[in-house]
Design a protein around this motif. Structure first.
Motif, PDB file in Angstrom:
ATOM      1  N   ARG A  80       0.855  -1.180   0.000  1.00  0.00           N
ATOM      2  CA  ARG A  80       0.000   0.000   0.000  1.00  0.00           C
ATOM      3  C   ARG A  80       0.894   1.233   0.000  1.00  0.00           C
ATOM      4  NH1 ARG A  80      -4.482   1.447   4.722  1.00  0.00           N
ATOM      5  NH2 ARG A  80      -5.501   3.129   3.559  1.00  0.00           N
ATOM      6  N   ASN A  81       0.625   2.143  -0.889  1.00  0.00           N
ATOM      7  CA  ASN A  81       1.474   3.334  -0.992  1.00  0.00           C
ATOM      8  C   ASN A  81       0.837   4.478  -0.205  1.00  0.00           C
ATOM      9  OD1 ASN A  81       3.313   5.258  -1.652  1.00  0.00           O
ATOM     10  ND2 ASN A  81       2.963   5.187  -3.865  1.00  0.00           N
ATOM     11  N   ARG A  82       0.853   4.343   1.093  1.00  0.00           N
ATOM     12  CA  ARG A  82       0.299   5.376   1.964  1.00  0.00           C
ATOM     13  C   ARG A  82       1.035   5.311   3.298  1.00  0.00           C
ATOM     14  NH1 ARG A  82      -3.494   6.761   5.926  1.00  0.00           N
ATOM     15  NH2 ARG A  82      -4.822   8.539   5.373  1.00  0.00           N
ATOM     16  N   GLN A  90       0.605  13.448   8.805  1.00  0.00           N
ATOM     17  CA  GLN A  90      -0.139  13.592   7.555  1.00  0.00           C
ATOM     18  C   GLN A  90       0.320  12.526   6.552  1.00  0.00           C
ATOM     19  OE1 GLN A  90      -2.768  15.856   6.665  1.00  0.00           O
ATOM     20  NE2 GLN A  90      -2.743  15.732   8.899  1.00  0.00           N
ATOM     21  N   PRO A  91      -0.617  12.031   5.739  1.00  0.00           N
ATOM     22  CA  PRO A  91      -0.232  10.966   4.803  1.00  0.00           C
ATOM     23  C   PRO A  91       0.635  11.486   3.658  1.00  0.00           C
ATOM     24  CG  PRO A  91      -2.536  11.575   4.484  1.00  0.00           C
ATOM     25  CD  PRO A  91      -2.059  12.336   5.683  1.00  0.00           C
ATOM     26  N   ARG A  93       2.833   9.792  -0.082  1.00  0.00           N
ATOM     27  CA  ARG A  93       3.058   8.639  -0.950  1.00  0.00           C
ATOM     28  C   ARG A  93       4.472   8.680  -1.506  1.00  0.00           C
ATOM     29  NH1 ARG A  93      -2.547   9.865  -3.355  1.00  0.00           N
ATOM     30  NH2 ARG A  93      -3.868   8.576  -2.033  1.00  0.00           N
TER      31      ARG A  93
ATOM     32  N   ASP B 148      -6.834   7.105  -6.168  1.00  0.00           N
ATOM     33  CA  ASP B 148      -6.092   7.818  -5.128  1.00  0.00           C
ATOM     34  C   ASP B 148      -6.251   9.333  -5.220  1.00  0.00           C
ATOM     35  OD1 ASP B 148      -4.607   8.257  -7.378  1.00  0.00           O
ATOM     36  OD2 ASP B 148      -2.820   7.170  -6.703  1.00  0.00           O
ATOM     37  N   GLY B 173     -10.871  11.684   2.153  1.00  0.00           N
ATOM     38  CA  GLY B 173     -10.251  12.506   3.190  1.00  0.00           C
ATOM     39  C   GLY B 173      -9.159  11.735   3.891  1.00  0.00           C
ATOM     40  N   HIS B 174      -8.416  12.426   4.722  1.00  0.00           N
ATOM     41  CA  HIS B 174      -7.260  11.810   5.377  1.00  0.00           C
ATOM     42  C   HIS B 174      -7.549  11.381   6.817  1.00  0.00           C
ATOM     43  CE1 HIS B 174      -5.317  13.292   1.873  1.00  0.00           C
ATOM     44  NE2 HIS B 174      -5.274  14.550   2.275  1.00  0.00           N
ATOM     45  N   ASP B 180      -8.359   7.817   1.341  1.00  0.00           N
ATOM     46  CA  ASP B 180      -7.694   8.622   0.308  1.00  0.00           C
ATOM     47  C   ASP B 180      -6.910   7.776  -0.686  1.00  0.00           C
ATOM     48  OD1 ASP B 180      -5.481   7.877   1.761  1.00  0.00           O
ATOM     49  OD2 ASP B 180      -5.183   9.852   2.678  1.00  0.00           O
ATOM     50  N   ASP B 181      -6.925   6.449  -0.521  1.00  0.00           N
ATOM     51  CA  ASP B 181      -6.246   5.628  -1.521  1.00  0.00           C
ATOM     52  C   ASP B 181      -7.079   4.415  -1.934  1.00  0.00           C
ATOM     53  OD1 ASP B 181      -5.998   4.072   0.750  1.00  0.00           O
ATOM     54  OD2 ASP B 181      -3.892   3.560   0.398  1.00  0.00           O
TER      55      ASP B 181
END
Lengths: 289, 222
Positions: A80-82, A90-91, A93, B148, B173-174, B180-181
Motif C-alpha cells: 500500500r502506498n500510503r 499527515q499521509p 506517498r 487515489d 479525506g485523510h 484517500d487511496d
C-alpha cells in the motif's frame, strides 16, 4: 617505512586531497579489514544524510524482528502506498517516478512476501519497499535493534520520501564508522542467527547498482571480487558501503560517504578513487599480517 | 453443524463448533461495538475454504472470485491464515453488490488485500468494522486506474451510493472514517444464514460458548 605503512600513508594523504577537491563538500571514510585488523578512517564520525544507505539499517531491523518471530520472510504483506509523516502524521506517498524500482509499485493493492520486499529494498533500492518494511517493523524497534548490537552512528528516524519531515530537518543520518559497524554486526552475526546473517549478505551481494567500491578496484581484482553493498544517492550525496570479499581471505568492510552540491560525477569519482586506495592499503596490510 | 452449499460447493459451518484456535479469533456470534457506540453481532456461519486453489476457482459472481474477498496479510491472526479458512456467508451478498457496481462502471474492479473479509482480531480491523462481517470491500483500482484522488473516489463513490441505497461509502479525506487511496463500500452489518442451517441451539450452551470465546476481548461482549 614498510610497504604497508607507505600505502596507508598514501591513503591518508590522497583521501585528504580528494576531500579537498569536493570544495565545500565533505568526505567520510571508514575501513576495517578482517584479515589484518587494519582499521582506518577519515572523518569517520562525521554525520551525513543517509540517503538509501539507511536501507541496510532497515534490513537489520527486519531480520531482528524475524529473529523475534514476529513474522517470517515468507509472510505476506499488503503493498500500500500510503504512509504517515513522522513530522505531523499527515499521509504521503512514494512517487513512483522517483523510485528506482517499478516492481513493488506494480503490486500496489496486492501482497508481497517480506523476503521479496527486502530484496527489492536493497537490490533495486525500492523506496516503497523500504517504507513498507519500516512501517511493519517500526522506527523505534529498528533503533532498538541497532542499540542492542551497540551500533552507533546510524540514526533511523523516518521512512524515505517524507518530504515534510525533510523540510523540517528530520532526516536519517549515518557516519562512515556507523555503517561499517552495522555491516560488521551483520557479518559477525551479532544478535543474528547464522542463517539471518547469510541471508542479509546474500541480499546485499545481489546489489544491481554499481556504486563506487567495485568500480574503484583494480581491474584484475574487480574480476574476482564480490561486493555485498548498498549505495545511496540524492542530489547532494553519493555513498557506497559494503563488504568486499576476495578469494582466499576474509573480507574487508568499507564505507565511503561523499557530500557536495552539483555534478554527481565528482562525488562518484571520489568514491571510486578512495575505493582503489583503500584496496591497496588493505591488500598491503593483509600481506604484512 | 455442517452443510454443503449447492451453488458454491463449499461447506457451511457454525463457527462456534470450530476448534478454539480458529473460533476464538473469529469471535462468532459475539457482540462488537462500533466507533459510534452501536453494538452488532458478529457472523456465526462461515464458508469453509480448504485451499487457496479452491478460493481461486470459486466464482461468487461473473467477475468476482472468492479469493479477492479473503486475501489478507500477516496482520491477520496466524491461525486464520492457515487452511481451512473461513469466510462469512454474507460475502456472497457483497459479491452481488460489487457485481452490480462493476456492471455500472463497465470496467474491472480490483479489491485490495485486507480489503474484503478480515477477522475482528486482524490488526487492521477497527472495532465494529463491517469488514469483520464480510460485507465491506476496499476497491483500489477500476479499469487499471488507481483510486487515489478526490475526484476519482468521489466519482465512483457517487455511483456506489446510487446503486446501493442501503450501503455506505467512505468519503474522501485523510482523517479517520475517510479514505484517500481506495473506495470503501459496505453493506452494513448483514449476516447470512444459508438455507438448510438451523439456528436452533441450546441457548444456555450457546451463551456459555460465546462467553468463552469473547472473554477478555476489548470491544466485544457475548
Amino acid at each position: 617505512m614498510s610497504r604497508a605503512e607507505h600505502l596507508q600513508a598514501t591513503l591518508a594523504s590522497r583521501a585528504g586531497e580528494i576531500a579537498a577537491g569536493l570544495g565545500d563538500g565533505a568526505l567520510g571514510v571508514s575501513v576495517f579489514d578482517y584479515l589484518s585488523g587494519f582499521a582506518w578512517g577519515l572523518d569517520g564520525d562525521r554525520w551525513f544524510h543517509a540517503a538509501s544507505t539507511i536501507k541496510v539499517a532497515i534490513l537489520a531491523g527486519l531480520f531482528d524482528a524475524i529473529e523475534r518471530r514476529r513474522f517470517t520472510l515468507d509472510s505476506r504483506l499488503h503493498v500500500r502506498n500510503r504512509f504517515l509523516s513522522v513530522l505531523d502524521g499527515q499521509p504521503f506517498r512514494v512517487d513512483a517516478r522517483r523510485d528506482a524500482d517499478d516492481d513493488v509499485h506494480a503490486s500496489i493493492g496486492k501482497t508481497m512476501r517480506v523476503g521479496e520486499l527486502a530484496r527489492h529494498m536493497i537490490v533495486r533500492s525500492s523506496n516503497l519497499a523500504a517504507n513498507l518494511l519500516l512501517d511493519l517493523v517500526g522506527v523505534e524497534e529498528t533503533r532498538g535493534a541497532l542499540a542492542a548490537r551497540d551500533i552507533t552512528g546510524v540514526d533511523v528516524c523516518r521512512g524515505v520520501e517524507d518530504e515534510r519531515a525533510f523540510e523540517a530537518g528530520l532526516s536519517n543520518r549515518v557516519t562512515a564508522d556507523g555503517i561499517v559497524g552495522l555491516l560488521r554486526a551483520i557479518r559477525d552475526g551479532r544478535g543474528f542467527s547464522p542463517e539471518s546473517s547469510k541471508a542479509m549478505i546474500d541480499i546485499l551481494m545481489d546489489q544491481e547498482f554499481a556504486g563506487g567500491i567495485a568500480p574503484g578496484l583494480p581491474d584484475a581484482i574487480r574480476a574476482v571480487a564480490r561486493v555485498a553493498h548498498k549505495t545511496g544517492d540524492i542530489s547532494t550525496v553519493s555513498h557506497d558501503a559494503g563488504l568486499v570479499f576476495l578469494p582466499g581471505r576474509p573480507p574487508y568492510v568499507v564505507a565511503i560517504l561523499a557530500a557536495c552540491a552539483g555534478d554527481p560525477s565528482a562525488r562518484n569519482e571520489a568514491l571510486a578513487a578512495i575505493s582503489g586506495l583503500v584496496y591497496d592499503a588493505v591488500a598491503a596490510a593483509g600481506e604484512a599480517a | 453443524m455442517m452443510v454443503a452449499n449447492d451453488a458454491l460447493g463449499l461447506p457451511v459451518v457454525d463457527a462456534l463448533d470450530l476448534p478454539d484456535p480458529v473460533s476464538r479469533p473469529l469471535q462468532p456470534g459475539a457482540l462488537m461495538r462500533t466507533r459510534d457506540g452501536d453494538w452488532h453481532r458478529l457472523p456465526r456461519f462461515f464458508f469453509e475454504v480448504d485451499s487457496w486453489q479452491t478460493a481461486l476457482t470459486t466464482q461468487l459472481t461473473a467477475h468476482f472470485g472468492l479469493w479477492e474477498l479473503m486475501d489478507v496479510d500477516l496482520h491477520e491472526a496466524a491461525s486464520l491464515r492457515m487452511f481451512p479458512r473461513y469466510v462469512p456467508c454474507a460475502v456472497t451478498s457483497l459479491a452481488a453488490a460489487l457485481e452490480v457496481f462493476r456492471l455500472e462502471v463497465g470496467a474491472t474492479v480490483r479489491i485490495a488485500a485486507n480489503g474484503g473479509y478480515r477477522s475482528p482480531t486482524h490488526r487492521g480491523s477497527r472495532s465494529g468494522s463491517p469488514h469483520c462481517w464480510g460485507t465491506a470491500a476496499n476497491i483500489y483500482a477500476i479499469g487499471g486506474e488507481p483510486l487515489d484522488t478526490e475526484e476519482q473516489i468521489g466519482r465512483y463513490g457517487a455511483v456506489a451510493r446510487r446503486l446501493l441505497p442501503f450501503g455506505w461509502v467512505r468519503p474522501y479525506g485523510h482523517a479517520a472514517g475517510h479514505a484517500d487511496d481506495h473506495l470503501h463500500i459496505d453493506l452494513g452489518y448483514a449476516t447470512m444464514v444459508p438455507n438448510g442451517i438451523s439456528e436452533e441451539d441450546d441457548e444456555a450452551d450457546q451463551a456459555r460458548r460465546l462467553d468463552d470465546r469473547s472473554a477478555g476481548t476489548s470491544g466485544v461482549r457475548p
